[in-house]
Every structure is written in structure tokens, then in C-alpha cells.
Design an enzyme around this catalytic site. Structure first.
Site, PDB file in Angstrom:
ATOM      1  N   ARG A 118       0.751  -1.147  -0.064  1.00  0.00           N
ATOM      2  CA  ARG A 118       0.002   0.154   0.120  1.00  0.00           C
ATOM      3  C   ARG A 118       0.810   1.231   0.134  1.00  0.00           C
ATOM      4  NH1 ARG A 118      -3.159  -2.999   3.821  1.00  0.00           N
ATOM      5  NH2 ARG A 118      -4.635  -4.106   3.116  1.00  0.00           N
ATOM      6  N   LYS A 140       2.336  11.679 -10.674  1.00  0.00           N
ATOM      7  CA  LYS A 140       1.439  10.950 -11.424  1.00  0.00           C
ATOM      8  C   LYS A 140       2.313   9.570 -11.908  1.00  0.00           C
ATOM      9  CE  LYS A 140      -1.704  14.025 -13.712  1.00  0.00           C
ATOM     10  NZ  LYS A 140      -2.171  14.437 -15.155  1.00  0.00           N
ATOM     11  N   GLU A 182       7.838  19.957 -23.726  1.00  0.00           N
ATOM     12  CA  GLU A 182       7.181  20.039 -22.458  1.00  0.00           C
ATOM     13  C   GLU A 182       7.764  21.453 -21.815  1.00  0.00           C
ATOM     14  OE1 GLU A 182       4.611  18.370 -21.541  1.00  0.00           O
ATOM     15  OE2 GLU A 182       5.169  16.321 -22.214  1.00  0.00           O
ATOM     16  N   LYS A 224       5.864  23.709 -12.569  1.00  0.00           N
ATOM     17  CA  LYS A 224       4.969  22.573 -12.403  1.00  0.00           C
ATOM     18  C   LYS A 224       4.929  22.286 -11.031  1.00  0.00           C
ATOM     19  CE  LYS A 224       4.143  17.970 -13.257  1.00  0.00           C
ATOM     20  NZ  LYS A 224       4.263  16.696 -14.182  1.00  0.00           N
ATOM     21  N   GLU A 234      -5.391  16.915  -9.655  1.00  0.00           N
ATOM     22  CA  GLU A 234      -6.228  17.417 -10.797  1.00  0.00           C
ATOM     23  C   GLU A 234      -7.660  17.584 -10.872  1.00  0.00           C
ATOM     24  OE1 GLU A 234      -4.119  16.318 -14.503  1.00  0.00           O
ATOM     25  OE2 GLU A 234      -5.933  16.182 -15.540  1.00  0.00           O
ATOM     26  N   ARG A 238      -4.520  21.787 -12.344  1.00  0.00           N
ATOM     27  CA  ARG A 238      -3.632  20.993 -13.030  1.00  0.00           C
ATOM     28  C   ARG A 238      -3.874  20.424 -14.403  1.00  0.00           C
ATOM     29  NH1 ARG A 238      -0.198  15.972  -9.891  1.00  0.00           N
ATOM     30  NH2 ARG A 238       1.060  15.573 -11.717  1.00  0.00           N
ATOM     31  N   ASN A 242      -1.895  19.695 -19.096  1.00  0.00           N
ATOM     32  CA  ASN A 242      -2.198  18.768 -20.380  1.00  0.00           C
ATOM     33  C   ASN A 242      -2.445  19.673 -21.527  1.00  0.00           C
ATOM     34  OD1 ASN A 242      -2.152  16.551 -18.888  1.00  0.00           O
ATOM     35  ND2 ASN A 242      -4.224  17.024 -17.996  1.00  0.00           N
ATOM     36  N   HIS A 245      -2.154  17.868 -25.026  1.00  0.00           N
ATOM     37  CA  HIS A 245      -1.923  16.433 -25.062  1.00  0.00           C
ATOM     38  C   HIS A 245      -3.304  15.756 -25.631  1.00  0.00           C
ATOM     39  CE1 HIS A 245       1.283  17.498 -22.110  1.00  0.00           C
ATOM     40  NE2 HIS A 245       1.385  16.365 -21.879  1.00  0.00           N
ATOM     41  N   HIS A 249      -2.149  12.700 -28.138  1.00  0.00           N
ATOM     42  CA  HIS A 249      -2.378  11.324 -27.690  1.00  0.00           C
ATOM     43  C   HIS A 249      -3.315  10.735 -28.817  1.00  0.00           C
ATOM     44  CE1 HIS A 249      -2.305  11.691 -23.080  1.00  0.00           C
ATOM     45  NE2 HIS A 249      -0.989  11.166 -23.626  1.00  0.00           N
ATOM     46  N   HIS A 262       6.422  11.121 -27.504  1.00  0.00           N
ATOM     47  CA  HIS A 262       5.431  11.677 -26.749  1.00  0.00           C
ATOM     48  C   HIS A 262       5.446  13.408 -26.807  1.00  0.00           C
ATOM     49  CE1 HIS A 262       2.646  12.519 -23.692  1.00  0.00           C
ATOM     50  NE2 HIS A 262       3.508  13.276 -22.772  1.00  0.00           N
TER      51      HIS A 262
HETATM   52  P1  NAD Z   1      11.652   6.708 -21.941  1.00  0.00           P
HETATM   53  O1  NAD Z   1      11.681   6.664 -20.650  1.00  0.00           O
HETATM   54  O2  NAD Z   1      11.347   6.190 -23.013  1.00  0.00           O
HETATM   55  O3  NAD Z   1      13.241   7.517 -22.548  1.00  0.00           O
HETATM   56  C1  NAD Z   1      13.475   7.997 -23.801  1.00  0.00           C
HETATM   57  C2  NAD Z   1      14.767   7.024 -24.199  1.00  0.00           C
HETATM   58  O4  NAD Z   1      15.948   7.745 -23.715  1.00  0.00           O
HETATM   59  C3  NAD Z   1      15.004   5.467 -23.954  1.00  0.00           C
HETATM   60  O5  NAD Z   1      15.339   4.760 -24.703  1.00  0.00           O
HETATM   61  C4  NAD Z   1      15.596   5.499 -22.599  1.00  0.00           C
HETATM   62  O6  NAD Z   1      16.368   4.430 -22.457  1.00  0.00           O
HETATM   63  C5  NAD Z   1      16.906   6.700 -22.966  1.00  0.00           C
HETATM   64  N1  NAD Z   1      17.672   7.419 -22.143  1.00  0.00           N
HETATM   65  C6  NAD Z   1      16.942   7.844 -20.908  1.00  0.00           C
HETATM   66  N2  NAD Z   1      18.121   8.465 -20.215  1.00  0.00           N
HETATM   67  C7  NAD Z   1      19.111   8.658 -21.196  1.00  0.00           C
HETATM   68  C8  NAD Z   1      20.517   9.142 -21.068  1.00  0.00           C
HETATM   69  N3  NAD Z   1      20.740  10.069 -20.137  1.00  0.00           N
HETATM   70  N4  NAD Z   1      21.272   8.943 -22.226  1.00  0.00           N
HETATM   71  C9  NAD Z   1      20.883   8.361 -23.214  1.00  0.00           C
HETATM   72  N5  NAD Z   1      19.583   7.644 -23.235  1.00  0.00           N
HETATM   73  C10 NAD Z   1      18.801   8.005 -22.321  1.00  0.00           C
HETATM   74  O7  NAD Z   1      10.904   8.221 -22.319  1.00  0.00           O
HETATM   75  P2  NAD Z   1      10.539   9.633 -21.785  1.00  0.00           P
HETATM   76  O8  NAD Z   1      10.377  10.583 -22.897  1.00  0.00           O
HETATM   77  O9  NAD Z   1      11.923  10.095 -20.686  1.00  0.00           O
HETATM   78  O10 NAD Z   1       9.197   9.291 -21.034  1.00  0.00           O
HETATM   79  C11 NAD Z   1       7.922   9.133 -21.770  1.00  0.00           C
HETATM   80  C12 NAD Z   1       7.136   8.502 -20.638  1.00  0.00           C
HETATM   81  O11 NAD Z   1       6.903   9.375 -19.645  1.00  0.00           O
HETATM   82  C13 NAD Z   1       5.727   8.046 -21.138  1.00  0.00           C
HETATM   83  O12 NAD Z   1       5.467   6.908 -21.014  1.00  0.00           O
HETATM   84  C14 NAD Z   1       4.850   9.097 -20.784  1.00  0.00           C
HETATM   85  O13 NAD Z   1       3.462   8.602 -20.623  1.00  0.00           O
HETATM   86  C15 NAD Z   1       5.378   9.363 -19.471  1.00  0.00           C
HETATM   87  N6  NAD Z   1       5.128  10.980 -18.872  1.00  0.00           N
HETATM   88  C16 NAD Z   1       4.670  10.912 -17.643  1.00  0.00           C
HETATM   89  C17 NAD Z   1       4.277  12.021 -17.041  1.00  0.00           C
HETATM   90  C18 NAD Z   1       3.903  12.244 -15.627  1.00  0.00           C
HETATM   91  O14 NAD Z   1       3.354  13.273 -15.208  1.00  0.00           O
HETATM   92  N7  NAD Z   1       4.062  10.990 -14.740  1.00  0.00           N
HETATM   93  C19 NAD Z   1       4.534  13.301 -17.725  1.00  0.00           C
HETATM   94  C20 NAD Z   1       4.977  13.087 -19.102  1.00  0.00           C
HETATM   95  C21 NAD Z   1       5.302  12.076 -19.820  1.00  0.00           C
HETATM   96  N1  GLY Z   2       1.984  15.636 -17.137  1.00  0.00           N
HETATM   97  C1  GLY Z   2       0.742  16.159 -16.574  1.00  0.00           C
HETATM   98  C2  GLY Z   2       0.626  16.373 -15.070  1.00  0.00           C
HETATM   99  O1  GLY Z   2       1.644  16.034 -14.403  1.00  0.00           O
HETATM  100  O2  GLY Z   2      -0.388  16.555 -14.596  1.00  0.00           O
END
Ligand code: NAD
Ligand code: GLY
Length: 359
Positions: A118, A140, A182, A224, A234, A238, A242, A245, A249, A262
Site C-alpha cells: 500500500r 503521477k 514540455e 510545475k 487534478e 492541474r 495537459n 495532450h 494522444h 510523446h
Molecule cells: P523514455 O523513458 O522511454 O526515455 C527515452 C529514451 O531515452 C529511452 O530509450 C531511454 O532508455 C533513453 N535514455 C534515458 N536517459 C538517457 C540518457 N541520459 N542518455 C541516453 N539515453 C537515455 O521516455 P521519456 O520521454 O523520458 O518518457 C516518456 C514517458 O513518460 C511516457 O510513458 C509518458 O507517458 C510518461 N510521462 C509521464 C508524465 C507524468 O506526469 N508522470 C508526464 C509526461 C510523460
Molecule cells: N504531465 C501532466 C501532469 O503531471 O499533470
């Protein structure tokens, strides 16, 4: 080094930003409040940065779970692997997880931390620009379901975030640009001064100047953190995070999450939101042109991918998480630096915007 506090009463935490924040062993140790530590990372990031994290853990029991790289692994299967490891090795409720990687690893590890017994603590060590300015902050967490992205998740805040600009030196250019979408978002939604600065300095940022990177991460996280502190779950403001987005999406879904990153989809989506705002008489065309120009200079797409149709866009937008009781709410612009959430737009204007970006 800069430290920003995300102000959430007993769930407050610091974000450390700057060159070499990850080299500060004493600072890192301060947040490792357990003798049982599981680092979750992927093959790409482990090869680059795992040993650095391990060198900070010489006084505790730790192990690393190294997953394959890719969005496909933000899954219930990977979630099960983390939980199984924690159970097999009898991790207690006081254990701590460390998410070392981009948004995929951060969202997945955070969700496992939210669920194990939990809820246990976790530290975010974001290694992509997107993760440093967005996904590692705000709590999130999620995994994907085969029928929808981020459909299984929870709000669970980390206990600290370490955003080291040095790790960005190994990030591919395309990933850097995706993260910049972003960053630009924060300017458009609530920080015109920052937007102006980005217009002046985007080339410096893309050259990965250390001070410029530290500045944009800091300013993004301040924005943020303020929004999250006001509306953690949200229920209101918040939602402005988006911006773009819903359009983005819809494009990603139509492309089965394969062609575009993304951030690329979000960039195009923000421009579409600006275009729709212009068609509704909310902003002048010159402002849309300003946004298009900044996205182009950031090497982000400004047209929808050729394999996507109007019908797919409309269908995919309908099932967006921002839909309430069948009504789709969008984030639109009153100005650069001033956005709002609304369902007050016509289907006709929306179709005109989509068609304009398909041409
Ligand atoms: P990712 O985690 O897939 O990383 C992108 C690529 O870069 C991968 O191949 C990774 O292995 C590589 N990588 C990471 N760090 C590196 C480094 N320092 N040097 C070389 N390569 C490196 O993608 P991302 O863009 O970081 O994240 C996308 C994800 O984030 C999606 O799943 C999306 O839904 C999520 N997201 C979440 C939120 C949230 O608020 N939680 C917000 C925006 C996006
Ligand atoms: N990435 C959108 C949020 O964190 O609310």
C-alpha cells in the site's frame, strides 16, 4: 545547484537541479532512509549511470532490476517483475525504490512503489529532459494497458528528485527536442517571460549549454511545482499541464505509439490548440506563428504525421481522459502565457483545425 521544494504538506519533497547533483554522495544518502534499496532501471541507462548510483549505496543493501528499454515495458508484466522481486527478497514496508531512467522507468517504478504494501518510498533520478521537467515531478505514476496508455495508475509522490544536467550529455538530439516541447509548454500555459527567454535562447539550449539547461529545468520545475501544490490530484488547475495532450494522444494512438515520441506529439498538439484558439477568435494569428516558429527551431513537427486521418483524430480524441460525461474539454489559449480549460468550441472549428494540420 538549485533546490526547489514541492510544497505538499507531509508529502513535500525537494527537486535538486544542476550539473553533478548526482555526484553528491552525502546529499543522496540523506534521502536513502532504508537499508533495503531496489534500483529499477533499463539496459540503456544502466550501462551509463547505474555504477554512479551504486557508488552512493555502499552502506546499505541494494540490488538493481534492469528491464529492457522501451514504452512496451511500461506494463503490468514489468510491474509484476518489480513486485515479485520485492516479495522474493522480503523487502519490508520501510524499503525504498530508486527510479533511474526516463519517464517510462519513473512512471513504472512510482506505480510499483505506490502499490507495494500500500505504498513505499521512492526516489526519482530522471535521466531524460522530459522526465526532469515533467514526469518525475508531481506524483503521477502509471503503467499502460493494451487498450490504453497510462490507464492503470496512482498518485504517489517521490521523496526526492535528482535532476542532473550532466546525464543529458548522452541523450539523443531527438529525445532532447521532445523534452523541450514540455519546456515550451510551461511558457505557453503560465510563464510569458520564460517563453520570451526560450525564443531568445533556444539555440543555446539545443547546444546543451550547462547554464541554459539548468535554467530551463529549474524554471519548468518551479512552474510545475506551483501547479501541483495548488491541485495535486487534478480536480482543477492541474489540467492546464495537459495543453496539447488531447491532440497529441490522438496522433500517438493513431500511430500505435511507434512513429512519434510523446513530446513530438505534444508539440504538434500545442500548436493545434493555438490554431483552434485563433479560429475561435481568442488569439491573433501572429501568436500561432510565434509558436510554430519556436517549435520549428526546436526541430519538432508542426504538421500531423501523414498516416493519420481526420476520422482517427476525432475518434481518438473522444476517448481522451479529459472527457467528462461524454463532453471533451480542451486547453485553449487566451494568450501566450494564459490558457484555460473549456468545452466551448464548435465541432466545425475543431475539424477545420485538424484538417489544416493534415494538409
Ligand atoms: P523514455 O523513458 O522511454 O526515455 C527515452 C529514451 O531515452 C529511452 O530509450 C531511454 O532508455 C533513453 N535514455 C534515458 N536517459 C538517457 C540518457 N541520459 N542518455 C541516453 N539515453 C537515455 O521516455 P521519456 O520521454 O523520458 O518518457 C516518456 C514517458 O513518460 C511516457 O510513458 C509518458 O507517458 C510518461 N510521462 C509521464 C508524465 C507524468 O506526469 N508522470 C508526464 C509526461 C510523460
Ligand atoms: N504531465 C501532466 C501532469 O503531471 O499533470
Amino acid at each position: 545547484m538549485k533546490a526547489i521544494e514541492v510544497d505538499l504538506a507531509e508529502r513535500s519533497y525537494p527537486i535538486y537541479i544542476g550539473k553533478s547533483v548526482l555526484s553528491d554522495k552525502a546529499l543522496f544518502e540523506q534521502h536513502v532512509t532504508s537499508n533495503q534499496v531496489l534500483i529499477v532501471t533499463n539496459e540503456t541507462v544502466a550501462a551509463l549511470y547505474l555504477s554512479q548510483i551504486e557508488s552512493h549505496l555502499s552502506n546499505v543493501n541494494y540490488e538493481a532490476l534492469i528491464l529492457p528499454d522501451g514504452e512496451t515495458y511500461k506494463s503490468l508484466d514489468s510491474f509484476n517483475q518489480i513486485i515479485s522481486r520485492l516479495m522474493e527478497k522480503k523487502y519490508s514496508r520501510t524499503c525504498i525504490l530508486i527510479a533511474l531512467g526516463g519517464g517510462v522507468i519513473g512512471d513504472l517504478t512510482g506505480f510499483a512503489a505506490a502499490c507495494y504494501q500500500r505504498g513505499v518510498k521512492f526516489i526519482q533520478v530522471p535521466t531524460t529532459l522530459l522526465a526532469q521537467v515533467d514526469s518525475s515531478v508531481g506524483g503521477k505514476t502509471a503503467v499502460n494497458h493494451p487498450l490504453g496508455k497510462n490507464m492503470i495508475g496512482a498518485f504517489h509522490q517521490p521523496v526526492a528528485v535528482f535532476a542532473d544536467t550532466e546525464v543529458l550529455s548522452t541523450l539523443p538530439d531527438r529525445e532532447l527536442s521532445a523534452g523541450l516541447a514540455e519546456v515550451i509548454k510551461y511558457g505557453i500555459i503560465r510563464d510569458i517571460e520564460f517563453y520570451d527567454w526560450l525564443e531568445e535562447n533556444i539555440e543555446l539550449v539545443r547546444k546543451r549549454d550547462d547554464d541554459a539547461l539548468e535554467y530551463i529545468i529549474n524554471r519548468s520545475c518551479v512552474n510545475k511545482a506551483e501547479v501541483v501544490a495548488e491541485d495535486e490530484r487534478e480536480s482543477g488547475i492541474r489540467a492546464i499541464l495537459n495543453l496539447g495532450h488531447t491532440f497529441g494522444h490522438a496522433i500517438e494512438t493513431a500511430l500505435s505509439y511507434k512513429e512519434w515520441l510523446h513530446g513530438e506529439a505534444v508539440g504538434c498538439g500545442m500548436l493545434m490548440a493555438a490554431d483552434l484558439s485563433m479560429r475561435l477568435g481568442l488569439i491573433e494569428e501572429a501568436k500561432v506563428d510565434r509558436i510554430r516558429s519556436l517549435l520549428e527551431r526546436t526541430n519538432l513537427p508542426t504538421q500531423i504525421h501523414k498516416d493519420v486521418s481526420l476520422e482517427q483524430m476525432l475518434e481518438n480524441m473522444k476517448v481522451d481522459k479529459k472527457s467528462r460525461d461524454g463532453v471533451l474539454y480542451l486547453i485553449l489559449l487566451n494568450d501566450i502565457g494564459n490558457v484555460f480549460v473549456t468545452s466551448d468550441y464548435t465541432e466545425q472549428a475543431l475539424k477545420e483545425t485538424i484538417n489544416h494540420f493534415l494538409s
